[in-house]
Design an enzyme around this catalytic site. Structure first.
Site, short mmCIF file in Angstrom:
data_model
loop_
_atom_site.label_atom_id
_atom_site.label_comp_id
_atom_site.label_asym_id
_atom_site.label_seq_id
_atom_site.Cartn_x
_atom_site.Cartn_y
_atom_site.Cartn_z
CG ASP A 16 -2.14 0.85 1.08
OD1 ASP A 16 -2.41 1.30 -0.04
OD2 ASP A 16 -2.83 1.07 2.09
CD GLU A 90 -8.78 6.27 -5.15
OE1 GLU A 90 -9.80 6.62 -4.53
OE2 GLU A 90 -7.86 5.64 -4.62
CE LYS A 126 -7.63 2.28 -4.58
NZ LYS A 126 -6.68 2.57 -3.47
CB THR A 150 -11.22 1.96 -3.10
OG1 THR A 150 -10.52 2.08 -1.86
CG2 THR A 150 -11.52 3.35 -3.65
CG PHE A 172 -11.02 1.14 3.68
CD1 PHE A 172 -10.88 0.53 2.45
CD2 PHE A 172 -10.56 2.43 3.82
CE1 PHE A 172 -10.29 1.18 1.37
CE2 PHE A 172 -9.97 3.10 2.75
CZ PHE A 172 -9.84 2.48 1.53
#
Length: 309
Positions: A16, A90, A126, A150, A172
């Protein structure tokens, strides 16, 4: 084996980060980025020439959003040369409620990658898992553009993504736990009672029971213990700090999630179902919108950084 090595035998480990040195050190299969990570990565020594070129473009009158897209793809292209698997990139968070705008930006990012010699088979686009983002993903998947939906905070939200044919979702963990700690006043949860861990376990189990092909990738970890509690999840995207903690731990890591194959029996989630699930679950609704705002704020900071002489 240390715990990171053991984890790699159970789950696909994803970094990440956009930090090239950290990726080289921990050797994940994939890596993920978002506006916050791109902001950090752009200021690392390894990307100095890209940042300088981006600043020059803005100073020369180029559209700042176009410069950010180019910089993001250049960083992503560098990452594809280090990891053997997927790199997630993203779409601008401001577009999270505009399906057509997300489609246009996603296609543009893929075209930029192809211009860098990187095929769409290496990239995950994303999108925030708003209703509009989910609908955009369904169209993109039909075009051979794989999507990573996401900011997943609830089961119904996750199901809607799977039913739309999304390649991957990022539920998450840490942000869910943060919300419950703040709302309940509980400072620490036993790991098996951790609301973030429980949420991802529930999504994973449900997906396997229903036979959904969508990949479940746990994200947003606050501790190595949370990562360990999801050992066996399809993929886990973990920060360099926690990857380091796992690599330094020589203890035994037990598998927590087991794959299974089921058959879909549930009806489709409608837009009304989806929106009601976020209204009924204050944590999910609040964290989704907060996450979108946070990514937008970091994009704004990147704009300010590029405007500096």
């Amino acid at each position: 084996m240390n715990k990171l090595e053991q984890l790699k035998s159970m789950s696909i480990v994803v970094a990440d980060t956009g930090d090239i040195e950290a990726i080289k050190l921990y050797q994940p299969r994939d890596c993920t980025t978002n506006p916050s990570l791109i902001l950090k990565a752009a200021q690392l020594v390894g990307y100095g020439s890209l940042l300088t070129a981006a600043k020059s473009g803005v100073a020369g009158g180029e559209n700042v959003d176009a410069v950010i897209d180019r910089l993001t793809v250049q960083i992503g292209a560098e990452l594809t040369r280090i990891v053997p698997g997927d790199v997630s990139t993203e779409v601008d968070a401001r577009l999270s409620f505009d399906k057509d705008a997300m489609l246009s930006r996603a296609r543009h990012l893929i075209a930029l990658y192809e211009g860098q010699g990187v095929g769409r088979d290496r990239i995950l686009i994303k999108l925030a898992a708003t209703w509009e983002g989910i609908q955009a993903a369904q169209i993109l998947e039909g075009e051979g553009i794989r999507c990573n939906l996401t900011l997943i905070f609830g089961l119904e939200q996750a199901i809607a993504c799977a039913q739309a044919g999304a390649y991957l979702i990022s539920p998450f963990v840490g942000r869910i736990t943060d919300w419950y700690k703040k709302s309940t006043g509980i400072k620490d949860y036993p790991i098996d009672e951790d609301p973030g861990v429980q949420s991802v376990r529930k999504i994973y189990s449900h997906f396997k029971e229903q036979g959904y092909a969508t990949v479940v990738m746990g994200a947003s970890f606050r501790s190595a213990a949370q990562v360990e509690a999801l050992a066996g999840c399809d993929r886990l995207t973990v920060s360099p700090q926690l990857l380091g903690e796992l690599a330094a731990d020589e203890g035994v890591l037990e598998r927590q999630l087991q794959p299974s194959e089921g058959k879909r029996t549930e009806t489709a989630i409608t837009e009304a179902d989806y929106r009601w699930s976020l209204a009924e679950n204050p944590m999910a609704g609040e964290k989704l919108n907060e996450g979108i705002r946070g990514f937008h704020q970091d994009t704004q900071k990147l704009r300010e950084l590029l405007a500096q002489a």
